[in-house]
Scaffold this motif. Sequence first.
Motif, short mmCIF file in Angstrom:
data_model
loop_
_atom_site.label_atom_id
_atom_site.label_comp_id
_atom_site.label_asym_id
_atom_site.label_seq_id
_atom_site.Cartn_x
_atom_site.Cartn_y
_atom_site.Cartn_z
N SER A 177 0.87 -1.07 -0.07
CA SER A 177 -0.10 -0.02 0.02
C SER A 177 0.83 1.15 -0.14
O SER A 177 2.08 1.09 0.23
CB SER A 177 -0.98 -0.02 1.27
OG SER A 177 -1.67 1.29 1.47
N ALA A 178 0.38 2.19 -0.53
CA ALA A 178 1.15 3.61 -0.31
C ALA A 178 1.35 3.99 1.33
O ALA A 178 2.04 4.57 1.70
CB ALA A 178 0.39 4.81 -0.95
N ALA A 179 0.47 3.32 2.04
CA ALA A 179 0.66 3.50 3.41
C ALA A 179 1.69 2.73 3.83
O ALA A 179 2.21 2.95 5.19
CB ALA A 179 -0.78 3.04 4.30
N SER A 180 2.47 1.88 3.25
CA SER A 180 3.69 1.37 3.59
C SER A 180 4.68 2.43 3.83
O SER A 180 5.44 2.11 4.68
CB SER A 180 4.33 0.58 2.54
OG SER A 180 3.25 -0.61 1.99
N TRP A 181 4.50 3.74 3.43
CA TRP A 181 5.29 4.79 3.64
C TRP A 181 4.92 5.88 4.15
O TRP A 181 5.24 6.91 4.71
CB TRP A 181 5.92 5.56 2.42
CG TRP A 181 6.43 4.20 1.45
CD1 TRP A 181 7.69 3.74 1.69
CD2 TRP A 181 6.23 3.89 -0.16
NE1 TRP A 181 8.03 3.15 0.52
CE2 TRP A 181 7.28 2.86 -0.49
CE3 TRP A 181 5.29 4.32 -0.89
CZ2 TRP A 181 7.24 2.33 -1.79
CZ3 TRP A 181 5.10 3.85 -2.11
CH2 TRP A 181 6.25 2.88 -2.52
N LEU A 182 3.46 5.98 4.31
CA LEU A 182 2.73 7.05 4.87
C LEU A 182 1.87 6.98 6.00
O LEU A 182 0.89 5.92 6.07
CB LEU A 182 1.49 7.57 3.81
CG LEU A 182 0.82 8.69 4.15
CD1 LEU A 182 1.51 10.06 4.34
CD2 LEU A 182 -0.21 8.98 3.05
N ALA A 183 2.26 7.16 7.15
CA ALA A 183 1.37 7.19 8.48
C ALA A 183 0.26 7.81 8.17
O ALA A 183 -0.16 9.06 7.66
CB ALA A 183 2.13 7.54 9.85
N LEU A 184 -0.92 7.21 8.85
CA LEU A 184 -2.41 7.36 8.71
C LEU A 184 -2.86 7.98 9.99
O LEU A 184 -2.86 7.03 10.92
CB LEU A 184 -3.12 6.54 8.00
CG LEU A 184 -2.63 6.18 6.45
CD1 LEU A 184 -3.61 4.96 5.98
CD2 LEU A 184 -2.72 7.45 5.68
N GLU A 185 -3.24 9.18 10.33
CA GLU A 185 -3.83 9.25 11.76
C GLU A 185 -4.91 8.62 12.17
O GLU A 185 -5.31 8.23 13.22
CB GLU A 185 -3.93 10.82 11.90
CG GLU A 185 -4.33 11.42 13.01
CD GLU A 185 -4.75 13.05 13.09
OE1 GLU A 185 -5.04 13.61 14.14
OE2 GLU A 185 -4.41 13.73 11.89
N GLN A 186 -5.77 8.61 11.09
CA GLN A 186 -7.12 7.88 11.19
C GLN A 186 -7.09 6.20 11.11
O GLN A 186 -8.00 5.66 11.24
CB GLN A 186 -8.18 8.37 10.28
CG GLN A 186 -8.61 9.91 10.66
CD GLN A 186 -8.88 10.02 11.85
OE1 GLN A 186 -9.75 9.50 12.42
NE2 GLN A 186 -8.35 11.20 12.51
N ALA A 187 -5.74 5.72 10.67
CA ALA A 187 -5.75 4.21 10.70
C ALA A 187 -4.32 3.98 10.80
O ALA A 187 -3.76 3.39 9.93
CB ALA A 187 -6.12 3.77 9.23
N PRO A 188 -3.90 4.31 12.14
CA PRO A 188 -2.36 4.16 12.32
C PRO A 188 -1.99 2.42 12.43
O PRO A 188 -1.01 2.38 12.10
CB PRO A 188 -2.15 4.75 13.64
CG PRO A 188 -3.75 4.75 14.22
CD PRO A 188 -4.57 4.95 13.27
N GLY A 189 -3.02 1.64 12.83
CA GLY A 189 -2.62 0.31 12.85
C GLY A 189 -2.27 -0.43 11.63
O GLY A 189 -1.43 -1.11 11.43
N TYR A 190 -3.05 0.24 10.52
CA TYR A 190 -3.11 -0.29 9.15
C TYR A 190 -1.90 0.07 8.55
O TYR A 190 -0.91 -0.80 7.89
CB TYR A 190 -4.47 0.15 8.51
CG TYR A 190 -4.14 -0.36 6.91
CD1 TYR A 190 -4.38 -1.46 6.48
CD2 TYR A 190 -3.92 0.84 5.97
CE1 TYR A 190 -4.11 -1.73 4.98
CE2 TYR A 190 -3.90 0.62 4.51
CZ TYR A 190 -4.04 -0.70 4.21
OH TYR A 190 -3.96 -0.99 2.91
N ALA A 191 -1.46 1.38 8.84
CA ALA A 191 -0.13 1.95 8.02
C ALA A 191 1.05 1.19 8.55
O ALA A 191 1.88 0.94 8.01
CB ALA A 191 -0.22 3.46 8.30
N ALA A 192 0.88 1.04 9.88
CA ALA A 192 2.31 0.43 10.74
C ALA A 192 2.10 -0.92 10.17
O ALA A 192 3.29 -1.38 9.88
CB ALA A 192 2.05 0.45 12.20
#
Length: 280
Positions: A177-192
């Motif tokens: 996911s792009a969240a592999s590099w981008l922390a998400l305030e509303q989905a922190p567990g997913y991004a991590a």
Amino acid sequence: MAQRAGLLDNHLAEQRKATIDFRNKSQVELLPRTPDLGPRATPNGWDINMQIQGKAALVTGVNRGIGRAFARELAERGATVYAAARRPELITDPGVVPIQLDVTDPATIATAVEAIGDLSILVNNAGTALAAPVLTASLDDARREMEINYLGTWAVTQAFAPALSHNGGSAVINMLSAASWLALEQAPGYAASKAAQRSLSNAMRLALRPQSTRVLGVHVGYVDTDLSAGIDQPKISPEEVARAAIKGLLADEEEVLVDEFSRQIKSALPKDITALYPAR
């Protein structure tokens, strides 16, 4: 090779005797480096097109969305596709073989390994996302995301690695996911969990090269699936994701950035703190 392995094992054993202080540069420099594997181990004449046609592929999380798109794409290219899900009775697509597999359950993984036998392509797609603000999110939910997205990928790949080695050329596709590099305030567990999965993919790439198994990481922003149903952002289709991933595999790539969103996020990494997390 055996002598090199023995020296590395002895070095690791010595390092385990002492606690490493990561603030101490002199100690960190003593940590064992990733061994030089030499030239990339690619069999002469291996054509992934030929490997897809008539070969076995396993896709996890095939009930819907990206997993279903991967299964259909591979089936259309002539692969025997094992479509894995916790509830395989919900898989109704023709041309695939439904199989029960829960990436968090070692027993179902072992049963799948035995049932499938040799494997040419493994697509680690199964995943979950539980949105909640970072300061109030449930840590149990975060553990669940790590269990499925990160440890699930690890467990399935580890279990199928011997089967992948029997084909003289095989591939693992990890749906990141792009969240592999981008922390998400509303989905922190997913991004991590996706960041961890990306790191794992890199470790797998090093470990699987000697047996001629390639590892492809696929990054994308918002995809039109149930997972992003409540998000009001431009989205691409699951079919676009599957096609781009297979195209990257055919081109011998190791990373595919499917959409403009993922490309923009990665391009910002050299200045990520100011570019991605600006002061409000």
